[in-house]
Design a protein around this motif. Structure first.
Motif, PDB file in Angstrom:
ATOM      1  N   ALA A   1     -11.008  35.143  12.960  1.00  0.00           N
ATOM      2  CA  ALA A   1     -10.936  33.712  13.266  1.00  0.00           C
ATOM      3  C   ALA A   1     -11.023  33.503  14.777  1.00  0.00           C
ATOM      4  CB  ALA A   1      -9.643  33.121  12.718  1.00  0.00           C
TER       5      ALA A   1
ATOM      6  N   ARG B   1      -2.053  31.415  10.631  1.00  0.00           N
ATOM      7  CA  ARG B   1      -2.007  30.289   9.692  1.00  0.00           C
ATOM      8  C   ARG B   1      -2.627  30.685   8.347  1.00  0.00           C
ATOM      9  NH1 ARG B   1      -3.388  26.694  13.124  1.00  0.00           N
ATOM     10  NH2 ARG B   1      -5.610  26.562  12.701  1.00  0.00           N
TER      11      ARG B   1
ATOM     12  N   ARG C   1      -4.916  30.820  14.309  1.00  0.00           N
ATOM     13  CA  ARG C   1      -5.633  30.572  13.055  1.00  0.00           C
ATOM     14  C   ARG C   1      -5.475  31.763  12.106  1.00  0.00           C
ATOM     15  NH1 ARG C   1      -6.807  27.691   8.813  1.00  0.00           N
ATOM     16  NH2 ARG C   1      -8.807  28.213   7.883  1.00  0.00           N
TER      17      ARG C   1
END
Length: 160
Positions: A111, A119, A116
């Motif tokens: 990512a 997440r 990210r």
């Protein structure tokens, strides 16, 4: 599916040397004595037969600013398909495969930021109920170029 000599030549060429031109498949065809349409039809057939899984460029994701990690999870056998569907639902998952052992599902996340990546991992945990995902970020990169010379067939019976 039986491959003829032109299929084999085409497979070798697209692994090693697709020209960077406006019409690369026409250029490939010219080298093989095929029309652009014939090249595209052969590639379509090879893709539909699962001989070709993917065609595309290979980029150094780190130089493009991406962050990534290899991950492993312990997935109960009866939940493998459901968990795989969750994991594979992310464009940022570049590989996902099963292995023997306790940590049986391994995947890579790539990512644009570490946030990210985290997440995504948190979302996978929430969606699957699996609380532990081991992350193994690369500390040293080894890239191996893998191409397959398909010029000749090696049959199990020793012919070809």
């Amino acid at each position: 599916m039986d491959l003829d000599q032109k299929d084999r030549e085409l497979l070798n060429l697209v692994q090693y040397d697709i020209p960077l031109t406006e019409r690369p498949y026409a250029a490939v065809g010219a080298r093989l004595g095929l029309s652009e349409d014939e090249v595209l039809e052969r590639l379509r057939r090879l893709k539909e037969s699962n001989i070709i899984r993917r065609m595309g460029g290979v980029f150094d994701s780190r130089k493009l600013g991406y962050k990534g990690t290899l991950c492993a999870m312990k997935v109960p056998p009866d939940k493998v398909d459901r968990v795989a569907d969750v994991v594979n639902g992310y464009l940022e998952i570049t590989h996902n495969y099963l292995r023997d052992g306790d940590y049986n599902m391994w995947f890579t996340v790539l990512a644009l930021s570490d946030e990210r990546v985290q997440r995504i991992l948190n979302e996978i945990k929430a969606a699957t109920g699996i609380k532990e995902i081991v992350t193994l970020p690369a500390t040293r990169i080894f890239k191996i170029l893998v191409n397959f010379d398909v010029s000749e067939v090696n049959h199990a019976d020793g012919t070809g």
